[in-house]
Design a protein around this motif. Sequence first.
Motif, PDB file in Angstrom:
ATOM      1  N   LEU A   1      40.000 -16.607 136.880  1.00 58.27           N
ATOM      2  CA  LEU A   1      39.720 -17.039 135.517  1.00 58.27           C
ATOM      3  C   LEU A   1      40.337 -16.095 134.507  1.00 58.27           C
ATOM      4  O   LEU A   1      40.233 -14.872 134.640  1.00 58.27           O
ATOM      5  N   ASP A   2      40.949 -16.653 133.491  1.00 60.16           N
ATOM      6  CA  ASP A   2      41.471 -15.879 132.372  1.00 60.16           C
ATOM      7  C   ASP A   2      40.334 -15.723 131.371  1.00 60.16           C
ATOM      8  O   ASP A   2      39.862 -16.694 130.798  1.00 60.16           O
ATOM      9  N   VAL A   3      39.895 -14.500 131.159  1.00 57.44           N
ATOM     10  CA  VAL A   3      38.731 -14.269 130.308  1.00 57.44           C
ATOM     11  C   VAL A   3      38.942 -14.793 128.902  1.00 57.44           C
ATOM     12  O   VAL A   3      37.993 -15.219 128.234  1.00 57.44           O
ATOM     13  N   SER A   4      40.180 -14.777 128.421  1.00 55.81           N
ATOM     14  CA  SER A   4      40.429 -15.197 127.048  1.00 55.81           C
ATOM     15  C   SER A   4      40.184 -16.689 126.840  1.00 55.81           C
ATOM     16  O   SER A   4      40.001 -17.147 125.713  1.00 55.81           O
ATOM     17  N   THR A   5      40.192 -17.458 127.941  1.00 50.86           N
ATOM     18  CA  THR A   5      39.962 -18.906 127.817  1.00 50.86           C
ATOM     19  C   THR A   5      38.759 -19.363 128.635  1.00 50.86           C
ATOM     20  O   THR A   5      38.538 -20.552 128.801  1.00 50.86           O
ATOM     21  N   SER A   6      37.983 -18.419 129.164  1.00 48.55           N
ATOM     22  CA  SER A   6      36.867 -18.803 130.020  1.00 48.55           C
ATOM     23  C   SER A   6      35.722 -19.405 129.210  1.00 48.55           C
ATOM     24  O   SER A   6      35.615 -19.224 127.998  1.00 48.55           O
ATOM     25  N   SER A   7      34.846 -20.111 129.920  1.00 46.82           N
ATOM     26  CA  SER A   7      33.691 -20.708 129.259  1.00 46.82           C
ATOM     27  C   SER A   7      32.776 -19.643 128.672  1.00 46.82           C
ATOM     28  O   SER A   7      32.138 -19.857 127.642  1.00 46.82           O
TER      29      SER A   7
ATOM     30  N   SER B   1      26.769 -19.569 128.907  1.00 45.39           N
ATOM     31  CA  SER B   1      26.109 -18.421 129.526  1.00 45.39           C
ATOM     32  C   SER B   1      26.782 -18.073 130.841  1.00 45.39           C
ATOM     33  O   SER B   1      27.421 -18.909 131.482  1.00 45.39           O
ATOM     34  N   LEU B   2      26.621 -16.813 131.231  1.00 40.88           N
ATOM     35  CA  LEU B   2      27.216 -16.347 132.481  1.00 40.88           C
ATOM     36  C   LEU B   2      26.717 -17.177 133.660  1.00 40.88           C
ATOM     37  O   LEU B   2      27.502 -17.589 134.514  1.00 40.88           O
ATOM     38  N   LEU B   3      25.408 -17.447 133.711  1.00 45.72           N
ATOM     39  CA  LEU B   3      24.868 -18.204 134.839  1.00 45.72           C
ATOM     40  C   LEU B   3      25.375 -19.641 134.857  1.00 45.72           C
ATOM     41  O   LEU B   3      25.607 -20.202 135.928  1.00 45.72           O
ATOM     42  N   ASP B   4      25.560 -20.240 133.690  1.00 43.07           N
ATOM     43  CA  ASP B   4      26.126 -21.591 133.659  1.00 43.07           C
ATOM     44  C   ASP B   4      27.526 -21.587 134.270  1.00 43.07           C
ATOM     45  O   ASP B   4      27.904 -22.501 135.003  1.00 43.07           O
ATOM     46  N   THR B   5      28.299 -20.543 133.957  1.00 42.14           N
ATOM     47  CA  THR B   5      29.639 -20.426 134.532  1.00 42.14           C
ATOM     48  C   THR B   5      29.557 -20.287 136.052  1.00 42.14           C
ATOM     49  O   THR B   5      30.295 -20.945 136.796  1.00 42.14           O
ATOM     50  N   ILE B   6      28.649 -19.440 136.513  1.00 40.28           N
ATOM     51  CA  ILE B   6      28.489 -19.232 137.957  1.00 40.28           C
ATOM     52  C   ILE B   6      28.064 -20.527 138.638  1.00 40.28           C
ATOM     53  O   ILE B   6      28.627 -20.914 139.685  1.00 40.28           O
ATOM     54  N   TYR B   7      27.079 -21.220 138.061  1.00 41.93           N
ATOM     55  CA  TYR B   7      26.592 -22.454 138.686  1.00 41.93           C
ATOM     56  C   TYR B   7      27.666 -23.539 138.694  1.00 41.93           C
ATOM     57  O   TYR B   7      27.768 -24.323 139.644  1.00 41.93           O
ATOM     58  N   THR B   8      28.473 -23.588 137.636  1.00 46.37           N
ATOM     59  CA  THR B   8      29.552 -24.572 137.586  1.00 46.37           C
ATOM     60  C   THR B   8      30.572 -24.318 138.694  1.00 46.37           C
ATOM     61  O   THR B   8      30.974 -25.228 139.429  1.00 46.37           O
TER      62      THR B   8
ATOM     63  N   ASP C   1      33.162  -6.437 135.216  1.00 47.05           N
ATOM     64  CA  ASP C   1      32.542  -6.572 133.902  1.00 47.05           C
ATOM     65  C   ASP C   1      32.257  -5.197 133.313  1.00 47.05           C
ATOM     66  O   ASP C   1      31.896  -4.271 134.043  1.00 47.05           O
ATOM     67  N   ALA C   2      32.406  -5.083 132.010  1.00 52.55           N
ATOM     68  CA  ALA C   2      32.160  -3.804 131.332  1.00 52.55           C
ATOM     69  C   ALA C   2      30.671  -3.529 131.149  1.00 52.55           C
ATOM     70  O   ALA C   2      30.281  -2.410 130.808  1.00 52.55           O
ATOM     71  N   GLN C   3      29.844  -4.535 131.394  1.00 53.13           N
ATOM     72  CA  GLN C   3      28.397  -4.392 131.194  1.00 53.13           C
ATOM     73  C   GLN C   3      27.713  -4.003 132.492  1.00 53.13           C
ATOM     74  O   GLN C   3      28.002  -4.562 133.558  1.00 53.13           O
ATOM     75  N   SER C   4      26.810  -3.054 132.416  1.00 59.06           N
ATOM     76  CA  SER C   4      26.079  -2.621 133.607  1.00 59.06           C
ATOM     77  C   SER C   4      25.156  -3.727 134.113  1.00 59.06           C
ATOM     78  O   SER C   4      24.543  -4.454 133.326  1.00 59.06           O
ATOM     79  N   GLY C   5      25.084  -3.865 135.422  1.00 58.64           N
ATOM     80  CA  GLY C   5      24.113  -4.759 136.037  1.00 58.64           C
ATOM     81  C   GLY C   5      24.560  -6.185 136.253  1.00 58.64           C
ATOM     82  O   GLY C   5      23.826  -6.980 136.864  1.00 58.64           O
ATOM     83  N   VAL C   6      25.752  -6.549 135.797  1.00 57.18           N
ATOM     84  CA  VAL C   6      26.187  -7.947 135.910  1.00 57.18           C
ATOM     85  C   VAL C   6      26.366  -8.388 137.365  1.00 57.18           C
ATOM     86  O   VAL C   6      25.859  -9.439 137.764  1.00 57.18           O
ATOM     87  N   PRO C   7      27.066  -7.633 138.222  1.00 55.69           N
ATOM     88  CA  PRO C   7      27.203  -8.086 139.617  1.00 55.69           C
ATOM     89  C   PRO C   7      25.854  -8.253 140.318  1.00 55.69           C
ATOM     90  O   PRO C   7      25.644  -9.231 141.052  1.00 55.69           O
ATOM     91  N   ALA C   8      24.948  -7.310 140.099  1.00 56.90           N
ATOM     92  CA  ALA C   8      23.625  -7.412 140.726  1.00 56.90           C
ATOM     93  C   ALA C   8      22.868  -8.626 140.196  1.00 56.90           C
ATOM     94  O   ALA C   8      22.165  -9.319 140.957  1.00 56.90           O
ATOM     95  N   TYR C   9      22.992  -8.905 138.924  1.00 56.38           N
ATOM     96  CA  TYR C   9      22.333 -10.063 138.310  1.00 56.38           C
ATOM     97  C   TYR C   9      22.843 -11.352 138.943  1.00 56.38           C
ATOM     98  O   TYR C   9      22.066 -12.260 139.273  1.00 56.38           O
ATOM     99  N   ILE C  10      24.148 -11.440 139.173  1.00 62.21           N
ATOM    100  CA  ILE C  10      24.714 -12.627 139.796  1.00 62.21           C
ATOM    101  C   ILE C  10      24.237 -12.747 141.240  1.00 62.21           C
ATOM    102  O   ILE C  10      23.950 -13.855 141.722  1.00 62.21           O
ATOM    103  N   CYS C  11      24.122 -11.609 141.944  1.00 63.52           N
ATOM    104  CA  CYS C  11      23.585 -11.637 143.312  1.00 63.52           C
ATOM    105  C   CYS C  11      22.224 -12.320 143.364  1.00 63.52           C
ATOM    106  O   CYS C  11      21.895 -13.017 144.334  1.00 63.52           O
TER     107      CYS C  11
ATOM    108  N   HIS D   1      21.193 -14.749 141.714  1.00 66.33           N
ATOM    109  CA  HIS D   1      21.174 -16.156 141.331  1.00 66.33           C
ATOM    110  C   HIS D   1      22.137 -17.050 142.107  1.00 66.33           C
ATOM    111  O   HIS D   1      22.109 -18.266 141.935  1.00 66.33           O
ATOM    112  N   VAL D   2      22.975 -16.473 142.966  1.00 71.28           N
ATOM    113  CA  VAL D   2      23.869 -17.342 143.730  1.00 71.28           C
ATOM    114  C   VAL D   2      23.122 -17.965 144.912  1.00 71.28           C
ATOM    115  O   VAL D   2      22.059 -17.500 145.324  1.00 71.28           O
ATOM    116  N   ALA D   3      23.715 -19.004 145.455  1.00 77.05           N
ATOM    117  CA  ALA D   3      23.140 -19.689 146.613  1.00 77.05           C
ATOM    118  C   ALA D   3      23.207 -18.784 147.850  1.00 77.05           C
ATOM    119  O   ALA D   3      24.007 -17.841 147.911  1.00 77.05           O
ATOM    120  N   PRO D   4      22.363 -19.053 148.846  1.00 78.41           N
ATOM    121  CA  PRO D   4      22.307 -18.190 150.036  1.00 78.41           C
ATOM    122  C   PRO D   4      23.619 -18.099 150.816  1.00 78.41           C
ATOM    123  O   PRO D   4      23.815 -17.147 151.560  1.00 78.41           O
TER     124      PRO D   4
END
Length: 317
Positions: free
Chosen positions: A83-89, A95-102, A115-125, A127-130
């Motif tokens: 994904l190109d961040v400049s054109t991403s949803s 929201s980040l989770l909407d992007t992940i679920y899509t 990601d430049a923000q702390s905790g984003v990879p763990a947050y996605i962990c 909420h993703v499917a098993p």
Amino acid sequence: MASQFDAQGRLRHLVTLKDVPRAQLVALLDRAESYLTPPGAKPASNDTLAGRTIANLFFEPSTRTRASFELAARRLGAEVLSLDVSTSSRAKGESLLDTIYTLQAMQIDIFVIRDAQSGVPAYICDHVAPHVAVLNAGESHLNHPTQGLLDVLTMRRHLGDLADKVVTIAGDIQHSRVARSAHHALMTLGVGELRLVAPPTLAPDASEFPGATLLDSIEDGVRGADVVMCLRIQRERMEQGHGPDAAEFHRQFGLTPERLALAQPHAIVMHPGPMNREVEIAGSVADAPQSVITEQVTNGVAVRMAVMQTVMETLHG
């Protein structure tokens, strides 16, 4: 965060190296080494991930890491979506989770997140499917686990067992996810001594690096070292008054040929890139025979292949 490990203790995500046991760390390094081929030879490849899809979500600029993950996935036979961040949803306000679920609905198997923000990879962990894995490709100043793996793989290939070796990391330690992940890996592998060299304004809290020695003299840090790894100095921090300017930093802390001569004769020189030549490292040192900087790049693709194959085996056998 959701555990990096499944109920059997196998790796299913990779967010940090901090809690990866030594045996698993060594297994990842061994697998990565099996993917290395001599310069000029065809790169290793197989169809382990044929039919799988990898999504690179780089919400922070990257060239080397993104390209490395793309090549690693393709060499295992996977399809890759970047994904190109400049054109991403997310940039448009989704929201980040909407992007992940899509994307998950498009049958993504592995999300590679930067990601430049702390905790984003763990947050996605959480909420993703098993059946989906998450790999951290760089998170704030906290973690860059595949970089830590490729760094210790490079050291191991040149020096063997690190138990009696001295590793020096110099530069902006305070803001470096590279230094933190290298520290995690080196402590787990039982490095002989880890020295961290930084100006006082760029030095970390000692509690963040248990077992390491903090120094403010590059000469003391390099003397007798087996590995000297320089970290990129962010010029924007200098401009904000958080350290000496570029010329002064090089004068006080830059790795010059004269300073490198204080290290062991067999010492290797490393840098995660991108380099500021004549700031943290002299160009003549970066290009010297002792430099293994381009080897780090080669080893990075192999490490990322090993990690992807490992998490897919955990999830799908």
